[in-house]
Design a protein around this motif. Structure first.
Motif, short mmCIF file in Angstrom:
data_model
loop_
_atom_site.label_atom_id
_atom_site.label_comp_id
_atom_site.label_asym_id
_atom_site.label_seq_id
_atom_site.Cartn_x
_atom_site.Cartn_y
_atom_site.Cartn_z
N LYS A 12 -34.47 -1.62 -59.49
CA LYS A 12 -34.43 -1.37 -58.05
C LYS A 12 -33.04 -0.91 -57.61
O LYS A 12 -32.04 -1.49 -58.01
N GLU A 13 -33.01 0.13 -56.76
CA GLU A 13 -31.75 0.64 -56.26
C GLU A 13 -30.96 -0.44 -55.53
O GLU A 13 -29.73 -0.55 -55.68
N THR A 14 -31.64 -1.24 -54.72
CA THR A 14 -30.95 -2.22 -53.88
C THR A 14 -30.45 -3.42 -54.68
O THR A 14 -29.76 -4.28 -54.13
N GLU A 15 -30.79 -3.48 -55.95
CA GLU A 15 -30.29 -4.55 -56.81
C GLU A 15 -29.25 -4.04 -57.81
O GLU A 15 -28.40 -4.81 -58.27
N ASN A 16 -29.31 -2.75 -58.12
CA ASN A 16 -28.47 -2.23 -59.20
C ASN A 16 -27.49 -1.14 -58.78
O ASN A 16 -26.62 -0.76 -59.57
N GLU A 17 -27.62 -0.62 -57.56
CA GLU A 17 -26.79 0.52 -57.15
C GLU A 17 -26.10 0.27 -55.81
O GLU A 17 -25.95 1.19 -55.00
N ILE A 18 -25.65 -0.96 -55.60
CA ILE A 18 -24.95 -1.35 -54.37
C ILE A 18 -23.55 -1.82 -54.74
O ILE A 18 -23.38 -2.64 -55.65
N ASP A 19 -22.53 -1.29 -54.05
CA ASP A 19 -21.16 -1.71 -54.37
C ASP A 19 -20.77 -2.96 -53.59
O ASP A 19 -21.57 -3.54 -52.85
N GLU A 20 -19.50 -3.40 -53.77
CA GLU A 20 -19.05 -4.65 -53.16
C GLU A 20 -19.01 -4.60 -51.64
O GLU A 20 -18.98 -5.63 -50.97
N LYS A 21 -19.05 -3.39 -51.07
CA LYS A 21 -19.05 -3.25 -49.60
C LYS A 21 -20.47 -3.13 -49.03
O LYS A 21 -20.64 -2.94 -47.83
N GLY A 22 -21.45 -3.22 -49.90
CA GLY A 22 -22.84 -3.11 -49.46
C GLY A 22 -23.33 -1.69 -49.35
O GLY A 22 -24.41 -1.44 -48.80
N ALA A 23 -22.56 -0.73 -49.87
CA ALA A 23 -22.94 0.68 -49.80
C ALA A 23 -23.75 1.09 -51.03
O ALA A 23 -23.51 0.60 -52.14
N PHE A 24 -24.67 1.99 -50.82
CA PHE A 24 -25.50 2.51 -51.90
C PHE A 24 -24.73 3.56 -52.69
O PHE A 24 -24.23 4.54 -52.13
N VAL A 25 -24.62 3.35 -54.00
CA VAL A 25 -23.95 4.30 -54.89
C VAL A 25 -24.98 4.72 -55.95
O VAL A 25 -25.28 3.97 -56.87
N ARG A 26 -25.51 5.92 -55.78
CA ARG A 26 -26.60 6.38 -56.64
C ARG A 26 -26.16 6.44 -58.11
O ARG A 26 -25.04 6.85 -58.42
N GLN A 27 -27.07 6.04 -59.01
CA GLN A 27 -26.76 6.06 -60.44
C GLN A 27 -26.44 7.47 -60.90
O GLN A 27 -26.94 8.46 -60.35
N LYS A 28 -25.61 7.58 -61.93
CA LYS A 28 -25.26 8.88 -62.48
C LYS A 28 -26.42 9.42 -63.31
O LYS A 28 -27.23 8.67 -63.85
N ASN A 29 -26.49 10.74 -63.39
CA ASN A 29 -27.50 11.37 -64.24
C ASN A 29 -27.10 11.20 -65.70
O ASN A 29 -25.99 11.54 -66.09
N HIS A 30 -28.00 10.66 -66.49
CA HIS A 30 -27.69 10.29 -67.86
C HIS A 30 -27.77 11.48 -68.82
O HIS A 30 -26.97 11.61 -69.75
N PHE A 31 -28.75 12.34 -68.60
CA PHE A 31 -28.96 13.49 -69.49
C PHE A 31 -28.45 14.74 -68.78
O PHE A 31 -29.16 15.34 -67.97
N ASP A 32 -27.21 15.11 -69.06
CA ASP A 32 -26.60 16.21 -68.32
C ASP A 32 -26.07 17.33 -69.22
O ASP A 32 -25.22 18.12 -68.80
#
Length: 336
Positions: A12-32
């Motif tokens: 889940k984005e809201t469990e794995n892609e949130i920084d210490e300020k509560g902002a959403f930081v989208r995961q990086k593209n793995h296959f680039d």
């Protein structure tokens, strides 16, 4: 589904892609890995790749639009969706018999990610370009995938394909696309997934400041870079197509809908007139899939998705062509 690829719950984005300020930081593209004929690149070959995308996903929608605009039949295509399950298992080939892609022989997109990297733990996202022979994802870089289609796959473009990424404008387009991503395309997600009011407010303000800037730009320009559609217009359009149907529901008291921005709304309809945009934009599906039907408070689109005349609404006259010096043409034709 193969025994070695055990499909687990979708992160889940809201469990794995949130920084210490509560902002959403989208995961990086793995296959680039890029495309080309060098050792560290994916080879450019006809019928080697299959584009996997989803109706609701703006990131993958732009890849499907560009593929059709350029006529790249050398890349096959298929859709994924979501099956209602107690545990969300991510994108699945729900439109195919036995929920299995007929070419790749898998049920879940995550299986193709595991084939590409057995240690991968992130979300299995679309767009995903899959090597048909190896049955593995080789590129999920939505930032650059349309550019690869526009440049590296040029040998497979249809005759008189539009030049969506002109050489003289590439630096400007790249810079604009970077701004567009942070403020508009991903801006709505930054607000929707924010876990602190501070992060939400910053994302919300930046999004509407961005729309104001683009409303002004489109007052005198038919398209973002003048008379002709470019890669940037595809990227802006896919967010516009989803905003009034879906995104706005997660933004609290919105300052305005897309239809409230005169120039942007006319511009969006001008693009929707183009078959490749219309063919790959499933407005009715976006409305049908929105909302929680287990409550008496059901949103407008969920209640009336099968009664709304989307083509009529998006087909209203706009007269945007008066802003162009080349009124009858929306594309700069690529010269081979």
């Amino acid at each position: 589904m193969s025994d070695k690829n055990i499909v687990g719950p979708r992160p889940k984005e809201t469990e794995n892609e949130i920084d210490e300020k509560g902002a959403f930081v989208r995961q990086k593209n793995h296959f680039d890995k890029p495309f080309g004929d060098r050792e560290n690149e994916n080879p450019v070959e006809a019928n080697r790749y299959r584009l996997i995308w989803a109706k609701g996903c703006n990131w993958s929608n732009r890849a499907s639009i560009v593929r059709e605009l350029l006529g790249i039949d050398a890349i096959s295509v298929n859709l994924v969706g979501r099956e209602k399950r107690e545990i969300d298992l991510g994108w699945e080939f729900v439109y195919d018999e036995n929920n299995t892609d007929p070419v790749l022989g898998v049920q879940f997109l995550s299986e193709l990610y595991t084939n590409g990297d057995s240690e991968y733990k992130g979300r299995s996202t679309v767009p995903a370009l899959v090597d048909v022979n190896a049955k593995k994802v080789v590129n999920n870089d939505y930032h650059r995938l349309t550019n690869y289609f526009e440049v590296d796959f040029a040998p497979f473009h249809k005759k008189d394909a539009p030049d969506l990424y002109p050489k003289l404008l590439r630096k400007d387009i790249d810079e604009f696309n970077e701004w567009l991503f942070h403020n508009i395309n991903n801006g709505v997600y930054k607000a929707a997934f924010a876990q602190s009011i501070e992060a939400y407010t910053e994302a919300y303000d930046n999004f509407y400041k961005g729309l104001d800037k683009l409303e002004k730009r489109l007052e005198t320009n038919r398209f973002l870079f003048g008379d002709y559609v470019t890669d940037s217009d595809v990227r802006f359009f896919v967010t516009l197509a989803r905003f009034d149907i879906s995104y706005y529901k997660n933004l609290g008291p919105t300052r305005g809908r897309i239809v409230d921005f005169k120039n942007i709304w006319g511009y969006a309809r001008d693009l929707y007139d183009i078959p490749a945009f219309k063919n790959n934009t499933y407005l009715r599906d976006l409305a049908e899939r929105h909302g929680d039907t287990n409550t008496i408070f059901i949103d407008y689109n969920t209640r009336f998705w099968n009664q709304i005349d989307f083509d009529g609404i998006w087909g209203e006259p706009h007269n945007r062509k008066v802003l162009s010096k080349d009124q009858e043409n929306k594309f700069l034709i690529h010269k081979k």
